[in-house]
Design a protein around this motif. Sequence first.
Motif, PDB file in Angstrom:
ATOM      1  N   LYS A  49       0.815  -1.213   0.000  1.00 16.44           N
ATOM      2  CA  LYS A  49       0.000   0.000   0.000  1.00 16.44           C
ATOM      3  C   LYS A  49       0.850   1.264   0.000  1.00 16.44           C
ATOM      4  O   LYS A  49       0.438   2.301  -0.529  1.00 16.44           O
ATOM      5  CB  LYS A  49      -0.928  -0.002   1.218  1.00 16.44           C
ATOM      6  CG  LYS A  49      -1.995  -1.081   1.199  1.00 16.44           C
ATOM      7  CD  LYS A  49      -2.838  -1.046   2.465  1.00 16.44           C
ATOM      8  CE  LYS A  49      -3.896  -2.138   2.460  1.00 16.44           C
ATOM      9  NZ  LYS A  49      -4.687  -2.145   3.723  1.00 16.44           N
ATOM     10  N   GLY A  50       2.014   1.203   0.606  1.00 13.97           N
ATOM     11  CA  GLY A  50       2.860   2.385   0.694  1.00 13.97           C
ATOM     12  C   GLY A  50       3.818   2.547  -0.460  1.00 13.97           C
ATOM     13  O   GLY A  50       4.712   3.406  -0.408  1.00 13.97           O
ATOM     14  N   CYS A  51       3.650   1.741  -1.512  1.00 10.47           N
ATOM     15  CA  CYS A  51       4.583   1.773  -2.646  1.00 10.47           C
ATOM     16  C   CYS A  51       3.925   2.347  -3.900  1.00 10.47           C
ATOM     17  O   CYS A  51       2.709   2.292  -4.064  1.00 10.47           O
ATOM     18  CB  CYS A  51       5.071   0.350  -2.967  1.00 10.47           C
ATOM     19  SG  CYS A  51       5.967  -0.449  -1.634  1.00 10.47           S
ATOM     20  N   THR A  52       4.756   2.871  -4.761  1.00  6.11           N
ATOM     21  CA  THR A  52       4.334   3.199  -6.116  1.00  6.11           C
ATOM     22  C   THR A  52       4.476   1.928  -6.935  1.00  6.11           C
ATOM     23  O   THR A  52       5.522   1.289  -6.923  1.00  6.11           O
ATOM     24  CB  THR A  52       5.213   4.306  -6.708  1.00  6.11           C
ATOM     25  OG1 THR A  52       5.091   5.485  -5.896  1.00  6.11           O
ATOM     26  CG2 THR A  52       4.798   4.624  -8.138  1.00  6.11           C
ATOM     27  N   ILE A  53       3.412   1.542  -7.653  1.00  5.97           N
ATOM     28  CA  ILE A  53       3.421   0.274  -8.382  1.00  5.97           C
ATOM     29  C   ILE A  53       3.134   0.521  -9.862  1.00  5.97           C
ATOM     30  O   ILE A  53       2.137   1.151 -10.221  1.00  5.97           O
ATOM     31  CB  ILE A  53       2.383  -0.715  -7.810  1.00  5.97           C
ATOM     32  CG1 ILE A  53       2.670  -0.983  -6.331  1.00  5.97           C
ATOM     33  CG2 ILE A  53       2.391  -2.003  -8.612  1.00  5.97           C
ATOM     34  CD1 ILE A  53       1.663  -1.914  -5.682  1.00  5.97           C
ATOM     35  N   LEU A  54       4.029   0.021 -10.698  1.00  6.58           N
ATOM     36  CA  LEU A  54       3.841   0.046 -12.147  1.00  6.58           C
ATOM     37  C   LEU A  54       3.635  -1.393 -12.595  1.00  6.58           C
ATOM     38  O   LEU A  54       4.524  -2.237 -12.435  1.00  6.58           O
ATOM     39  CB  LEU A  54       5.064   0.651 -12.845  1.00  6.58           C
ATOM     40  CG  LEU A  54       5.492   2.051 -12.399  1.00  6.58           C
ATOM     41  CD1 LEU A  54       6.754   2.476 -13.130  1.00  6.58           C
ATOM     42  CD2 LEU A  54       4.378   3.058 -12.640  1.00  6.58           C
ATOM     43  N   THR A  55       2.454  -1.678 -13.157  1.00  2.00           N
ATOM     44  CA  THR A  55       2.120  -3.040 -13.558  1.00  2.00           C
ATOM     45  C   THR A  55       1.962  -3.122 -15.060  1.00  2.00           C
ATOM     46  O   THR A  55       1.010  -2.573 -15.633  1.00  2.00           O
ATOM     47  CB  THR A  55       0.811  -3.505 -12.887  1.00  2.00           C
ATOM     48  OG1 THR A  55       0.945  -3.406 -11.470  1.00  2.00           O
ATOM     49  CG2 THR A  55       0.508  -4.952 -13.262  1.00  2.00           C
ATOM     50  N   ILE A  56       2.904  -3.782 -15.710  1.00  2.00           N
ATOM     51  CA  ILE A  56       2.781  -4.058 -17.138  1.00  2.00           C
ATOM     52  C   ILE A  56       1.928  -5.307 -17.270  1.00  2.00           C
ATOM     53  O   ILE A  56       2.283  -6.377 -16.776  1.00  2.00           O
ATOM     54  CB  ILE A  56       4.157  -4.261 -17.786  1.00  2.00           C
ATOM     55  CG1 ILE A  56       4.970  -2.958 -17.665  1.00  2.00           C
ATOM     56  CG2 ILE A  56       4.020  -4.672 -19.245  1.00  2.00           C
ATOM     57  CD1 ILE A  56       6.402  -3.091 -18.078  1.00  2.00           C
ATOM     58  N   ALA A  57       0.772  -5.172 -17.895  1.00  3.15           N
ATOM     59  CA  ALA A  57      -0.256  -6.200 -17.789  1.00  3.15           C
ATOM     60  C   ALA A  57      -0.410  -7.010 -19.060  1.00  3.15           C
ATOM     61  O   ALA A  57      -0.460  -6.472 -20.170  1.00  3.15           O
ATOM     62  CB  ALA A  57      -1.590  -5.566 -17.423  1.00  3.15           C
ATOM     63  N   HIS A  58      -0.501  -8.310 -18.879  1.00  3.41           N
ATOM     64  CA  HIS A  58      -0.911  -9.216 -19.949  1.00  3.41           C
ATOM     65  C   HIS A  58      -2.400  -9.522 -19.789  1.00  3.41           C
ATOM     66  O   HIS A  58      -3.157  -9.469 -20.750  1.00  3.41           O
ATOM     67  CB  HIS A  58      -0.082 -10.506 -19.873  1.00  3.41           C
ATOM     68  CG  HIS A  58      -0.527 -11.564 -20.823  1.00  3.41           C
ATOM     69  ND1 HIS A  58      -0.232 -11.518 -22.170  1.00  3.41           N
ATOM     70  CD2 HIS A  58      -1.243 -12.692 -20.637  1.00  3.41           C
ATOM     71  CE1 HIS A  58      -0.752 -12.577 -22.768  1.00  3.41           C
ATOM     72  NE2 HIS A  58      -1.368 -13.315 -21.856  1.00  3.41           N
ATOM     73  N   ARG A  59      -2.786  -9.815 -18.544  1.00  3.52           N
ATOM     74  CA  ARG A  59      -4.191 -10.016 -18.236  1.00  3.52           C
ATOM     75  C   ARG A  59      -4.775  -8.683 -17.778  1.00  3.52           C
ATOM     76  O   ARG A  59      -4.417  -8.171 -16.726  1.00  3.52           O
ATOM     77  CB  ARG A  59      -4.347 -11.066 -17.137  1.00  3.52           C
ATOM     78  CG  ARG A  59      -3.836 -12.445 -17.533  1.00  3.52           C
ATOM     79  CD  ARG A  59      -3.849 -13.397 -16.355  1.00  3.52           C
ATOM     80  NE  ARG A  59      -3.426 -14.735 -16.743  1.00  3.52           N
ATOM     81  CZ  ARG A  59      -3.169 -15.717 -15.891  1.00  3.52           C
ATOM     82  NH1 ARG A  59      -3.294 -15.492 -14.584  1.00  3.52           N
ATOM     83  NH2 ARG A  59      -2.790 -16.901 -16.319  1.00  3.52           N
ATOM     84  N   LEU A  60      -5.643  -8.113 -18.564  1.00  6.62           N
ATOM     85  CA  LEU A  60      -6.145  -6.772 -18.290  1.00  6.62           C
ATOM     86  C   LEU A  60      -6.897  -6.702 -16.962  1.00  6.62           C
ATOM     87  O   LEU A  60      -6.957  -5.642 -16.340  1.00  6.62           O
ATOM     88  CB  LEU A  60      -7.048  -6.298 -19.429  1.00  6.62           C
ATOM     89  CG  LEU A  60      -6.368  -6.129 -20.799  1.00  6.62           C
ATOM     90  CD1 LEU A  60      -7.362  -5.576 -21.816  1.00  6.62           C
ATOM     91  CD2 LEU A  60      -5.158  -5.218 -20.701  1.00  6.62           C
ATOM     92  N   ARG A  61      -7.450  -7.819 -16.518  1.00  4.25           N
ATOM     93  CA  ARG A  61      -8.174  -7.793 -15.246  1.00  4.25           C
ATOM     94  C   ARG A  61      -7.258  -7.442 -14.074  1.00  4.25           C
ATOM     95  O   ARG A  61      -7.711  -6.943 -13.045  1.00  4.25           O
ATOM     96  CB  ARG A  61      -8.839  -9.148 -15.004  1.00  4.25           C
ATOM     97  CG  ARG A  61     -10.077  -9.381 -15.866  1.00  4.25           C
ATOM     98  CD  ARG A  61     -10.849 -10.608 -15.432  1.00  4.25           C
ATOM     99  NE  ARG A  61     -12.067 -10.759 -16.224  1.00  4.25           N
ATOM    100  CZ  ARG A  61     -12.122 -11.360 -17.411  1.00  4.25           C
ATOM    101  NH1 ARG A  61     -11.018 -11.862 -17.917  1.00  4.25           N
ATOM    102  NH2 ARG A  61     -13.258 -11.460 -18.070  1.00  4.25           N
ATOM    103  N   THR A  62      -5.971  -7.712 -14.214  1.00  2.00           N
ATOM    104  CA  THR A  62      -5.048  -7.433 -13.112  1.00  2.00           C
ATOM    105  C   THR A  62      -4.810  -5.939 -12.914  1.00  2.00           C
ATOM    106  O   THR A  62      -4.251  -5.540 -11.897  1.00  2.00           O
ATOM    107  CB  THR A  62      -3.689  -8.131 -13.347  1.00  2.00           C
ATOM    108  OG1 THR A  62      -3.068  -7.593 -14.524  1.00  2.00           O
ATOM    109  CG2 THR A  62      -3.871  -9.628 -13.507  1.00  2.00           C
ATOM    110  N   VAL A  63      -5.207  -5.111 -13.868  1.00  2.00           N
ATOM    111  CA  VAL A  63      -4.979  -3.669 -13.726  1.00  2.00           C
ATOM    112  C   VAL A  63      -6.286  -2.884 -13.614  1.00  2.00           C
ATOM    113  O   VAL A  63      -6.273  -1.656 -13.584  1.00  2.00           O
ATOM    114  CB  VAL A  63      -4.132  -3.104 -14.899  1.00  2.00           C
ATOM    115  CG1 VAL A  63      -2.753  -3.728 -14.896  1.00  2.00           C
ATOM    116  CG2 VAL A  63      -4.828  -3.314 -16.235  1.00  2.00           C
TER     117      VAL A  63
END
Length: 316
Positions: free
Chosen positions: A254-268
């Motif tokens: 929760k306290g982090c900046t997260i960059l998620t490169i997504a293959h499964r769009l549901r994860t983002v």
Amino acid sequence: MLTGTKKVSNAGHNLKQELPLLSKYFVYTGLPREAPTTIEESQPLQSWPTDGTVEFRNYSMRYRENLDTVLNDISFSVGCKEKVGIVGRTAAGKSSLTYALLRLIEPAGGSIFIDGVDISTIGLQELRSKISIIPQDPALFAGTIRENLDPLNKFTDDEIWVAIRKGHIEDLVDKPTQTCDIDDDKSGPWVEGTGLDKWVEDDGKNFSVGQRQLVSLCRALLWERKILVLDEATANIDTKTDQIMQRVIREEFKGCTILTIAHRLRTVMDSDRILVMDQGRVAEFDTPVNLLAQNSLFKNLVESMEFNEKVQAISS
């Protein structure tokens, strides 16, 4: 002395024999050197980064000189503790953003700033030691679980066990396993052991893909860095492991900046904002709700995904 060659002699006839070998050697090592690991005069504060903000300013990148740029005049900013999903079709430039952030490749133009610090002005060790990354194919090394989670021996056993429990791999490390065929001379510690002494084969071959990802997730939990990059981290894992990872990321980072490169769009879909890449450029950058409410590239990607899932369901 070069491995696999004779020692170079001062004698002319010996040097002639060595020249073809030396030429071959330099062909394979004639790559540009990376930037220094440490730059004494421009070291950031030990507490850097405190917020984890990331900003790309007119950034461009090419993989090699004389090639076209793969990132073209990129500009966007990610706020403190913001969760950003990065999507786009194949070769849109998604993973290139990770290479740029870690300075695996130097820019062709523009800059990247973390908490206001131009990352090109600091050493690679100072930069990379502040970013956690969970790639599609995580790197595991021959050794114990402890050595894989804490290769520099910076943490106590208790701290490592906290990360193991948060990452839900306590069952994995507590029980001896024999999940692959092995030669007689590799019996014992190659696949056995329990607790922090549990053995990991080279590349984690005695673990499943999902288990390797969870070990990689535990590394990130242990290191507690302000920026976390997930580069197609759930592309090759089963749904159950994906759900575990998503829950841990939501609860423990929760306290982090997260960059998620997504293959499964549901994860983002629960990201604060979605960055849509197209042909090396930022095509869209907005909340999922706003992008789905308009005729956007992101909406087209989601609809295409849903259509493909329906086709697969009918086919099966």
